[in-house]
Design a protein around this motif. Structure first.
Motif, PDB file in Angstrom:
ATOM      1  N   ARG A   1       0.829  -1.205   0.000  1.00  0.00           N
ATOM      2  CA  ARG A   1       0.000   0.000   0.000  1.00  0.00           C
ATOM      3  C   ARG A   1       0.868   1.261   0.000  1.00  0.00           C
TER       4      ARG A   1
ATOM      5  N   ARG B   1       0.979   4.140  -2.894  1.00  0.00           N
ATOM      6  CA  ARG B   1       0.710   5.529  -2.517  1.00  0.00           C
ATOM      7  C   ARG B   1       1.843   6.458  -2.943  1.00  0.00           C
TER       8      ARG B   1
ATOM      9  N   ARG C   1      -0.593  -1.506 -10.473  1.00  0.00           N
ATOM     10  CA  ARG C   1      -1.860  -2.207 -10.212  1.00  0.00           C
ATOM     11  C   ARG C   1      -2.154  -3.251 -11.288  1.00  0.00           C
TER      12      ARG C   1
ATOM     13  N   THR D   1      -6.446  -0.992  -0.410  1.00  0.00           N
ATOM     14  CA  THR D   1      -6.910   0.342  -0.033  1.00  0.00           C
ATOM     15  C   THR D   1      -7.301   0.435   1.433  1.00  0.00           C
ATOM     16  N   ASP D   2      -7.600  -0.708   2.051  1.00  0.00           N
ATOM     17  CA  ASP D   2      -8.005  -0.673   3.463  1.00  0.00           C
ATOM     18  C   ASP D   2      -6.909  -1.295   4.317  1.00  0.00           C
TER      19      ASP D   2
END
Length: 529
Positions: free
Chosen positions: A168, A172, A183, A193-194
């Motif tokens: 992640r 970012r 991706r 994303t979480d």
């Protein structure tokens, strides 16, 4: 932002000075700061942190006083600003400001710390306090060393969380175009994303292994895509962290499946939020996660003379040399005209050969414990062997002599090998089929001398009377959980700066007890002992 200046003319009827004087003891921290703050932390001392024009800052002297009191009392930024706004003693300590002197927002403290960290003298508050103590004659030539755990300010992450968090962070850090490329090679279906763990049946071993394998393959695919590219600094840093996490926690089996390694990496990253934190051990049975705070203190005045922060898994002796750089070299003369030999006290953690060599080269007396020779089976210890460093030989209890074989570093091994086969003392010496081996350090002469010194009754009495003083000083530093034992920040650099500020505050508290006073330009004295 331009340099703001502290008011020098408080109101005749509204100053906190008239209210606090007579109500606070002369050795109170507030009273000493009130009397000396303009000489300790003048606004001009921080002029390099600000521009020559622009909106005026909160006067740096006030901010410095607030930061010192904040660290001494273990307060958060918001709590410290509230104290300054509503506690009369804090305004009195800042030079006797008026009762209605305005407060400021807590982000001023955040900004001020950032400006200090980016400056050429980030520890100037600690250095200033040390200069005062030295001028007052409180710093001699003895040092007592010790360390204590500092728990990190983040949660230790498991392997799945580490890998997903590292992926992640890489996504970012990438720009829009690179992120789309990254991706495109993800095959697990995880959007990353979480922060929560994927929903699976965690009691099912097959599902757990499939989860680990799929996320590991995602990570390797991302690294393969970036291999050989010229990357921006943030992307390169994130990719390096992902590679570290994948390499330390995962093994690929013969079937090609990635699984969690059944081992603990030597320098394991325990959190992607604070990649510099490490697993540490204060004792064999007591572990912690985070960092170590190291200090050197003068045992007579109990002034902390140096601080350092290292990863939690780093040995005490590795940072010790940096704590004693202020000791005078061998041969200087003390005030009484006699040779005033510098000395360093420390527990067995400082009895490493490298540190003993550093002390010996500097002419500093090593009053540190050196671990005695032991043998887990109760058999002959290393002390039972005659080590002759002049001839580079070792003689065993059965009077067999062999030569020491040295490696490139200078360390060596005496291998008795076949001589043990028919030796009548073999059962008392070793259980190894290949015979007894005795390791000989390149610092063996210093280690042997240190072990011999530790048996001297006078040295042992001096050690017992001196070294425990550093334990009390560490207790002063760690008495507040917030900002003491528990780090308030992330990253070794920020924690080291905060630890240095904490030591400055504790030193000022000690100077207050001794009633330090300014006696003239650049000179200070204490009126109590």
């Amino acid at each position: 932002m331009a340099l703001g200046l502290t008011p020098t003319q408080p109101g005749l009827m509204s100053s906190t000075a008239g209210f606090c004087e007579g109500r606070l003891a002369p050795n109170s921290m507030y009273a000493v700061l009130h009397r000396e703050c303009r000489r300790l932390f003048p606004d001009a001392m921080f002029a390099d942190l600000f521009a020559t024009a622009g909106r005026w800052s909160v006067p740096p002297m006030i901010v410095a006083v607030v930061m010192v009191l904040q660290r001494l009392e273990g307060l958060s930024d918001r709590e410290a600003v509230d104290r300054f706004t509503f506690d009369t003693r804090w305004k009195y300590a800042a030079g006797g400001l008026d009762f209605d002197h305005p407060g400021f927002v807590h982000t001023v403290l955040v900004d001020f710390r950032a400006r200090l960290a980016a400056s050429e003298r980030p520890d100037r508050i600690f250095d200033t306090v040390i200069e005062v103590a030295r001028s007052a004659g409180l710093i001699g030539r003895k040092r007592v060393l010790d360390s204590t755990p500092i728990y990190d300010a983040v949660a230790t992450q498991d392997t799945v969380t580490l890998v997903r968090s590292a992926v992640r962070q890489l996504l970012r850090a990438a720009d829009h175009g690179l992120r789309a490329e990254l991706r495109a090679v993800l095959s697990s279906g995880d959007a990353y994303t979480d922060t929560g763990k994927p929903v699976i049946d965690w009691t099912d071993r097959g599902e757990r292994e499939a989860l680990v394998d799929s996320r590991a393959r995602d990570g390797h695919a991302l690294l393969a895509l970036l291999d050989g590219r010229d990357l921006p600094a943030l992307v390169a840093q994130a990719a390096q962290l992902l590679a570290t996490v994948l390499g330390q926690d995962l093994d690929q089996g013969g079937d090609g499946v990635f699984r969690i390694a059944r081992r603990v990496a030597r320098d394991r990253v325990i959190s992607t939020v604070d990649p510099q934190a490490r697993h540490g051990h204060k004792t064999v049975a007591r572990g912690f996660d985070g960092y170590k705070g190291h200090i050197a203190a003068d045992p007579d005045s109990e002034i902390i003379t140096a601080t350092e922060v290292s990863a939690g898994n780093q040995g005490d002796a590795q940072t010790a040399a940096g704590l004693i750089t202020d000791l005078l070299p061998d041969g200087e003369t003390g005030q009484d005209g006699d040779k005033d030999w510098p000395a360093v006290y420390g527990d067995a953690a400082y009895g490493a050969g490298e540190f003993l060599e550093t002390l010996d080269d500097a002419g500093i007396e090593a009053k540190v414990k050196t671990p005695p020779a032991t043998n887990a089976g109760g058999r002959f210890t290393k002390d039972a062997f005659g080590i002759d460093l002049d001839t580079d030989t070792v003689t065993c209890p059965n009077q067999t002599t062999v030569s020491i074989r040295r490696n490139r570093c200078g360390d060596g091994t005496a291998d008795f090998g076949a001589a043990c086969a028919g030796c009548p003392l073999a059962a008392q010496c070793t259980t190894s089929k290949s015979g007894r081996k005795v390791t000989v350090s390149r610092h063996e002469r210093l280690l042997a001398r240190a072990r011999a010194d530790n048996t001297d009754p006078d040295r042992r009495a001096d050690y017992r009377a001196t070294r425990p003083k550093v334990e009390r000083k560490l207790a002063h530093l760690m008495r507040h959980r917030h900002g003491g034992r528990r780090a308030r920040m992330r990253g070794r650099t920020k924690i080291a700066a905060d630890f240095s500020l904490l030591a400055a505050a504790v030193n000022l508290a000690r100077l207050s007890v001794l009633q330090v006073r300014w006696t003239g330009p650049g000179t200070w004295a204490v009126t109590a002992r």
